[in-house]
Design a protein around this motif. Sequence first.
Motif, PDB file in Angstrom:
ATOM      1  N   THR A 299       0.820  -1.206   0.000  1.00 21.52           N
ATOM      2  CA  THR A 299       0.000   0.000   0.000  1.00 21.52           C
ATOM      3  C   THR A 299       0.853   1.256   0.000  1.00 21.52           C
ATOM      4  O   THR A 299       2.045   1.231   0.319  1.00 21.52           O
ATOM      5  CB  THR A 299      -0.921   0.020   1.237  1.00 21.52           C
ATOM      6  OG1 THR A 299      -0.119  -0.059   2.418  1.00 21.52           O
ATOM      7  CG2 THR A 299      -1.908  -1.140   1.213  1.00 21.52           C
ATOM      8  N   ALA A 300       0.209   2.359  -0.341  1.00 20.42           N
ATOM      9  CA  ALA A 300       0.916   3.638  -0.384  1.00 20.42           C
ATOM     10  C   ALA A 300       1.464   4.022   0.978  1.00 20.42           C
ATOM     11  O   ALA A 300       2.557   4.604   1.087  1.00 20.42           O
ATOM     12  CB  ALA A 300      -0.013   4.723  -0.922  1.00 20.42           C
ATOM     13  N   ASP A 301       0.724   3.681   2.043  1.00 21.40           N
ATOM     14  CA  ASP A 301       1.189   4.034   3.383  1.00 21.40           C
ATOM     15  C   ASP A 301       1.968   2.910   4.066  1.00 21.40           C
ATOM     16  O   ASP A 301       2.451   3.073   5.187  1.00 21.40           O
ATOM     17  CB  ASP A 301       0.013   4.461   4.269  1.00 21.40           C
ATOM     18  CG  ASP A 301      -1.016   3.359   4.494  1.00 21.40           C
ATOM     19  OD1 ASP A 301      -0.767   2.203   4.085  1.00 21.40           O
ATOM     20  OD2 ASP A 301      -2.076   3.652   5.080  1.00 21.40           O
ATOM     21  N   GLY A 302       2.102   1.772   3.400  1.00 17.49           N
ATOM     22  CA  GLY A 302       2.904   0.674   3.936  1.00 17.49           C
ATOM     23  C   GLY A 302       2.382   0.098   5.238  1.00 17.49           C
ATOM     24  O   GLY A 302       3.157  -0.427   6.042  1.00 17.49           O
TER      25      GLY A 302
ATOM     26  N   ALA B  18      -4.507  -0.730  -8.969  1.00 21.73           N
ATOM     27  CA  ALA B  18      -5.332   0.382  -9.460  1.00 21.73           C
ATOM     28  C   ALA B  18      -5.451   1.523  -8.459  1.00 21.73           C
ATOM     29  O   ALA B  18      -5.580   2.689  -8.867  1.00 21.73           O
ATOM     30  CB  ALA B  18      -6.724  -0.124  -9.827  1.00 21.73           C
ATOM     31  N   THR B  19      -5.401   1.217  -7.166  1.00 22.79           N
ATOM     32  CA  THR B  19      -5.714   2.238  -6.160  1.00 22.79           C
ATOM     33  C   THR B  19      -4.555   2.636  -5.259  1.00 22.79           C
ATOM     34  O   THR B  19      -4.535   3.756  -4.752  1.00 22.79           O
ATOM     35  CB  THR B  19      -6.876   1.752  -5.266  1.00 22.79           C
ATOM     36  OG1 THR B  19      -6.495   0.530  -4.605  1.00 22.79           O
ATOM     37  CG2 THR B  19      -8.131   1.513  -6.084  1.00 22.79           C
ATOM     38  N   GLU B  20      -3.596   1.744  -5.044  1.00 24.61           N
ATOM     39  CA  GLU B  20      -2.480   2.033  -4.130  1.00 24.61           C
ATOM     40  C   GLU B  20      -1.191   2.419  -4.860  1.00 24.61           C
ATOM     41  O   GLU B  20      -0.325   3.072  -4.279  1.00 24.61           O
ATOM     42  CB  GLU B  20      -2.208   0.818  -3.232  1.00 24.61           C
ATOM     43  CG  GLU B  20      -3.363   0.445  -2.319  1.00 24.61           C
ATOM     44  CD  GLU B  20      -3.611   1.457  -1.210  1.00 24.61           C
ATOM     45  OE1 GLU B  20      -2.666   2.205  -0.857  1.00 24.61           O
ATOM     46  OE2 GLU B  20      -4.742   1.507  -0.696  1.00 24.61           O
ATOM     47  N   TRP B  21      -1.068   2.011  -6.118  1.00 24.91           N
ATOM     48  CA  TRP B  21       0.148   2.261  -6.871  1.00 24.91           C
ATOM     49  C   TRP B  21       0.043   3.499  -7.760  1.00 24.91           C
ATOM     50  O   TRP B  21       0.819   3.674  -8.694  1.00 24.91           O
ATOM     51  CB  TRP B  21       0.493   1.041  -7.729  1.00 24.91           C
ATOM     52  CG  TRP B  21       0.982  -0.144  -6.960  1.00 24.91           C
ATOM     53  CD1 TRP B  21       0.260  -0.971  -6.156  1.00 24.91           C
ATOM     54  CD2 TRP B  21       2.323  -0.646  -6.930  1.00 24.91           C
ATOM     55  NE1 TRP B  21       1.051  -1.958  -5.623  1.00 24.91           N
ATOM     56  CE2 TRP B  21       2.333  -1.787  -6.080  1.00 24.91           C
ATOM     57  CE3 TRP B  21       3.513  -0.247  -7.542  1.00 24.91           C
ATOM     58  CZ2 TRP B  21       3.483  -2.517  -5.825  1.00 24.91           C
ATOM     59  CZ3 TRP B  21       4.671  -0.976  -7.292  1.00 24.91           C
ATOM     60  CH2 TRP B  21       4.653  -2.098  -6.435  1.00 24.91           C
ATOM     61  N   THR B  22      -0.915   4.376  -7.496  1.00 26.66           N
ATOM     62  CA  THR B  22      -1.201   5.486  -8.407  1.00 26.66           C
ATOM     63  C   THR B  22       0.000   6.414  -8.617  1.00 26.66           C
ATOM     64  O   THR B  22       0.157   6.988  -9.695  1.00 26.66           O
ATOM     65  CB  THR B  22      -2.400   6.304  -7.899  1.00 26.66           C
ATOM     66  OG1 THR B  22      -2.167   6.699  -6.532  1.00 26.66           O
ATOM     67  CG2 THR B  22      -3.679   5.481  -7.956  1.00 26.66           C
ATOM     68  N   ALA B  23       0.844   6.562  -7.618  1.00 25.72           N
ATOM     69  CA  ALA B  23       2.003   7.450  -7.766  1.00 25.72           C
ATOM     70  C   ALA B  23       2.973   6.949  -8.834  1.00 25.72           C
ATOM     71  O   ALA B  23       3.775   7.735  -9.366  1.00 25.72           O
ATOM     72  CB  ALA B  23       2.729   7.601  -6.431  1.00 25.72           C
TER      73      ALA B  23
END
Length: 343
Positions: free
Chosen positions: A32-35, A146-151
């Motif tokens: 996830t983006a926040d790990g 689709a939602t967490e790797w957007t960066a």
Amino acid sequence: MGTTGQDNNDNEGKGGKDEFKRSASHFADRITADGRDGWPVAADRYRLVVSRACPWANRALISRRLLGLEEAISLAVTDPIQDERSWRFTLDPGGVDPVLDIAFLSEAYDAREQGYPGGVSVPAIVDVPSGKLVTNDFQRITLDFATEWTALHRDGAPDLYPEAHREEIDDVAESIYRDVNNGVYKAGFAVHQETYDTTVERLFARLDQVSERLSNRRYLVGDTITEADIRFFTTLVRFDTVYHGHFKCNRNKLSEDPVLWAYARDLFQTPGFGDTVDFDHITRHYHQVHTNINPTAIVPIGPDLSSWLTPHHREQLGGRPFGEATAPGPVPAAETVPPAGRA
């Protein structure tokens, strides 16, 4: 498929007295983006391991390509034919994955949990620095792409799981999963006539329902490609090649349903879909690994696959594959697969 993908049941390829039952993914950590699970999104840290034969892994391949994550998460492709240790890297020089430095995917499973008793499944994401499996949760991997790797998405990447349509996508995908994605396996590995009959009836009832849904709309939800289309496509593209005959799902072929056949061809001809499909791997895997169904391991000669490239005319229904987004660029040279043709 357990010892042959995400089908975590002891019957596949071995025979058995019990009916097919798919186990839940044992390793369900999320990147996830926040790990928050200890696995933060990061470029060049993770390796996606797939079999091109497996429909569940095919989902991850499509999503990764459409979103432009090829440079962020590297790809390992296993041999479609397994041995007693399951998925192996015999397609690579020396039979060893050049990044993970392992010969079998099971080694990454063992690095995560020594003595893990379950099946070795794909898709799997491995943490390259530690060599440990992170997740084999095939249902969640693409949603997180689709939602967490957007960066790390490419410029112009589509929104495959738009928030406004998520409830509808989930509902459509769940019914298709239960009766179609998983249904073909329940039919193929049925050991009782009643189970087979009930499963195939539900399978084709659902296909008929979805065919009606798609008769006046180009895509399953909204007017662009979403996660629901990806999940449906990976079963449809294997239907006539293996499920119709090998799994006895033979009330009719996909190519005999004008709506579903055109829909599947439309997606196949869309960048990111057909260019991830390897019919040779699909055909050899199912017929040579599932020896309880096909004890001779003879691989059939057909069907003729050239019709996948014929006009579909679905654009007449409106909609655009990627909406305001753009199509992915060319397939990286190292990841190309043979064009559609005879398997």
